[in-house]
Design a protein around this motif. Sequence first.
Motif, mmCIF file in Angstrom:
data_model
loop_
_atom_site.group_PDB
_atom_site.id
_atom_site.type_symbol
_atom_site.label_atom_id
_atom_site.label_comp_id
_atom_site.label_asym_id
_atom_site.label_seq_id
_atom_site.Cartn_x
_atom_site.Cartn_y
_atom_site.Cartn_z
ATOM 1 N N UNK A 256 -3.607 -4.368 -2.381
ATOM 2 C CA UNK A 256 -3.872 -4.216 -3.814
ATOM 3 C C UNK A 256 -4.454 -2.848 -4.143
ATOM 4 N N UNK A 257 -5.088 -2.224 -3.155
ATOM 5 C CA UNK A 257 -5.572 -0.851 -3.331
ATOM 6 C C UNK A 257 -4.445 0.165 -3.185
ATOM 7 N N UNK A 258 -3.247 -0.298 -2.803
ATOM 8 C CA UNK A 258 -2.100 0.582 -2.672
ATOM 9 C C UNK A 258 -1.982 1.290 -1.349
ATOM 10 N N UNK A 259 -2.757 0.858 -0.361
ATOM 11 C CA UNK A 259 -2.738 1.560 0.927
ATOM 12 C C UNK A 259 -1.618 1.070 1.841
ATOM 13 N N UNK A 260 -1.226 -0.190 1.707
ATOM 14 C CA UNK A 260 -0.165 -0.743 2.547
ATOM 15 C C UNK A 260 0.714 -1.661 1.706
ATOM 16 N N UNK A 261 1.918 -1.918 2.200
ATOM 17 C CA UNK A 261 2.820 -2.829 1.501
ATOM 18 C C UNK A 261 2.381 -4.276 1.739
#
Length: 314
Positions: A256-261
């Motif tokens: 959700x932080x956009x670091x991983x899919x």
Amino acid sequence: MSEHLPVLICLAGPTASGKSAASLALAERWPIEIIVMDSATIYRGMDIGTAKPTAEERARVPHHLLDIRDPSQAYSAAEFARDAAALARDIRARGRIPLLCGGTMLYYKALREGLNDLPEADPEIRRQLDEEAGARGWPALHAELARVDPATAARLAPNDSQRLQRALEVWRGSGRTLSDWLAEPPRPALPGWRFETISLEPSDRSVLHARIAQRYRAMIGAGLLDEVRALHARADLHPGLPSIRCVGYRQLWDHLDGRITLDEAIGQAITATRQLAKRQITWLRSLPQRRSVDCLSDRAAAEAAWHCEQALGG
């Protein structure tokens, strides 16, 4: 004689070993109340990813220590030992049987072996340390700890924020180092009780690993991502909290932080859960006189019941 002491049965096992189902089966035969031994199910709003007992299961058997903290709060092993000991005494006084059930082995160690009499947490000192860490970084606070308590600093990584914070909190609040406090003998939480451990362990770890993957994907299908999304939307929650560090939650938080899919988060969560299970099994196998049950057997619940009967004296 130890057989005349009050008994506390602990049904323990790695994640996905069937502890909940076995505990419900035991409760059908004896007047049991369950003391949940889990560092994740204590949190309100964290239901799917913790495999928390359902409302129907709670209606069938009393469950204690569920939903006792907000995810913004901490809960220590010392607090668990205190609360579980009080519950065990109360349950026995009512003429019923206390049953510990869970997989947080640090909690069991605290209750079974006792803990050192450390100072209570100090929210103001913790807030100050969080601010300093934000400005200077945890390695700088590690260096500070090394000056006042080199023995504790030597066993902590420079970025082990939770343990560094606790060590410095103890030092600043009491004027004594953590290593000094830990040198004192621990106090047992339940003196005069006999502990009986029924340990659910897999005969084939690959089967348990497959079960872990299947269960986590089922949690995703049941809405786990939405559960984490609701937590993520709260301004007072962050990855440094024990609740958000729970296996299966922190990986979705990273997504959700956009670091991983999402696929990467699911894969990492399954791997982390398998690693957790390995640590739990290793800890259980170190226990003396545990009553081992193959959690993969169709007769696991029946075998657990047999061991429970033996532990209760027939």
